[in-house]
Motif scaffolding. Structure first.
Motif, PDB file in Angstrom:
ATOM      1  N   PHE A 251       0.833  -1.204   0.000  1.00  0.00           N
ATOM      2  CA  PHE A 251       0.000   0.000   0.000  1.00  0.00           C
ATOM      3  C   PHE A 251       0.870   1.257   0.000  1.00  0.00           C
ATOM      4  O   PHE A 251       0.563   2.238  -0.686  1.00  0.00           O
ATOM      5  N   GLY A 252       1.964   1.233   0.747  1.00  0.00           N
ATOM      6  CA  GLY A 252       2.846   2.396   0.787  1.00  0.00           C
ATOM      7  C   GLY A 252       3.449   2.694  -0.575  1.00  0.00           C
ATOM      8  O   GLY A 252       3.537   3.862  -0.992  1.00  0.00           O
ATOM      9  N   ILE A 253       3.863   1.658  -1.283  1.00  0.00           N
ATOM     10  CA  ILE A 253       4.439   1.868  -2.625  1.00  0.00           C
ATOM     11  C   ILE A 253       3.382   2.419  -3.571  1.00  0.00           C
ATOM     12  O   ILE A 253       3.633   3.347  -4.356  1.00  0.00           O
ATOM     13  N   TRP A 254       2.150   1.865  -3.487  1.00  0.00           N
ATOM     14  CA  TRP A 254       1.078   2.344  -4.378  1.00  0.00           C
ATOM     15  C   TRP A 254       0.734   3.800  -4.091  1.00  0.00           C
ATOM     16  O   TRP A 254       0.582   4.613  -5.009  1.00  0.00           O
ATOM     17  N   TYR A 255       0.651   4.183  -2.820  1.00  0.00           N
ATOM     18  CA  TYR A 255       0.270   5.548  -2.461  1.00  0.00           C
ATOM     19  C   TYR A 255       1.361   6.536  -2.872  1.00  0.00           C
ATOM     20  O   TYR A 255       1.074   7.616  -3.391  1.00  0.00           O
ATOM     21  N   ALA A 256       2.628   6.170  -2.651  1.00  0.00           N
ATOM     22  CA  ALA A 256       3.722   7.063  -3.030  1.00  0.00           C
ATOM     23  C   ALA A 256       3.769   7.260  -4.528  1.00  0.00           C
ATOM     24  O   ALA A 256       4.038   8.357  -5.031  1.00  0.00           O
ATOM     25  N   ASN A 257       3.472   6.212  -5.265  1.00  0.00           N
ATOM     26  CA  ASN A 257       3.472   6.331  -6.720  1.00  0.00           C
ATOM     27  C   ASN A 257       2.317   7.203  -7.199  1.00  0.00           C
ATOM     28  O   ASN A 257       2.474   8.006  -8.132  1.00  0.00           O
ATOM     29  N   LEU A 262       7.418   9.060  -6.120  1.00  0.00           N
ATOM     30  CA  LEU A 262       8.424   8.196  -6.718  1.00  0.00           C
ATOM     31  C   LEU A 262       8.848   8.758  -8.064  1.00  0.00           C
ATOM     32  O   LEU A 262       8.010   9.295  -8.816  1.00  0.00           O
ATOM     33  N   PRO A 263      10.104   8.756  -8.403  1.00  0.00           N
ATOM     34  CA  PRO A 263      10.555   9.285  -9.705  1.00  0.00           C
ATOM     35  C   PRO A 263       9.963   8.472 -10.851  1.00  0.00           C
ATOM     36  O   PRO A 263       9.878   7.252 -10.786  1.00  0.00           O
TER      37      PRO A 263
END
Length: 300
Positions: A251-257, A262-263
């Protein structure tokens, strides 16, 4: 009437009864001596070997390793400084050590290939030392638990006995009514105490004693062994926590993206193909010999 044939028969009977025979070798009975004390090993042989027989003493230790003490009537180097050969065939140890434990063979032979041998055990008495014990601290119910105890110093080799919570355990638990529900197996020679299927009843504080005739018994430090049921709830809880952590990471990766933290991958544009053409040397070029051509306009 006592005839000569009767006399011969009596001699033969006595000969067979006493076991007397030619080329015989006799040694003393087994010898027990305390460590660092002196002792003698005596070997006698019959006159059949002649006045100058060949004498050899051999030694075999408790691990079946063999060596010469006397070879061809002379002491070997490892024994020359503390063993004396006297009366032609007897040994005198000025001081014995635990390494001298074992079997000694006296061999007598002559030039006619006649051979006789006598054997004697030398037992060096060494009190036991505190044994080395291996006791598991935690065991799962129904699993095998093995406790071990060993002392390398005691001589004669010590036997072992186990205690639980200060109480001596019988070698065979079925021999006493108080231990009839116990299922352990004990080997007093090897020092192993085994629980084929450990139960909570087997939980307790254990220690072992090494015992021999040379000195007082010695024990190892007591260690508590705990028998516990398999912690199913803890395993399930650990799996749930691991799954929650994985879900939180995804979930953290999805939200940051989504928020653009995220670059992003830069779009690669096709690079134009540039072909270098050198100035033409034909006719000297336009700028050298040809007409001047205006390439830019100027405004005044």
């Amino acid at each position: 009437m006592f005839t000569s044939s009767s006399f011969v028969s009596v001699l033969l009977f006595l000969y067979a009864a006493t076991g007397v025979s030619g080329f015989s070798v006799t040694v003393q009975s087994d010898n027990d001596v305390k460590e660092n004390e002196a002792t003698d090993l005596k070997c006698q042989y019959s006159a059949d070997f002649g006045s100058n027989p060949r004498i050899e003493w051999k030694f075999k230790d408790t691990k079946d390793s063999q060596a010469y003490v006397v070879y061809n009537g002379k002491l070997t180097t490892p024994y020359a400084d503390r063993v004396q050969l006297y009366d032609g065939s007897n040994l005198r140890f000025s001081k014995v050590t635990r390494k001298d434990n074992g079997e000694y063979s006296c061999e007598v032979s002559n030039g006619s290939n006649q051979l006789g041998e006598g054997k004697v055990m030398l037992i060096v008495q060494v009190p036991p030392s505190p044994p080395v014990c291996r006791i598991p601290t935690a065991v799962t119910t129904g699993k095998t638990a093995v406790l071990s105890c060993y002392d390398a110093d005691g001589s004669p080799p010590p036997t072992y006995q186990w205690f639980k919570d200060g109480t001596l355990l019988p070698t065979d638990p079925t021999s006493l009514a108080a231990f009839k529900n116990y299922t352990y197996k004990m080997n007093t020679v090897t020092g192993k105490l085994e629980f084929p299927r450990a139960t909570k009843m087997d939980s307790g504080q254990y220690f072992c004693e090494a015992v021999n005739s040379a000195g007082p018994a010695q024990r190892c430090k007591a260690v508590r062994m705990e028998v516990r049921d398999l912690n199913t709830g803890g395993i399930v809880a650990g799996v749930i926590v691991a799954l929650l952590l994985v879900a939180l990471l995804v979930f953290g990766i999805w939200y940051a993206n989504k928020k653009g933290y995220l670059p992003k991958k830069s779009e690669s544009k096709p690079r134009p193909n540039v072909v270098y053409q050198p100035p033409s040397s034909y006719d000297g070029g336009d700028e050298e010999d040809g007409d001047f051509k205006q390439k830019s306009s100027f405004v005044v």
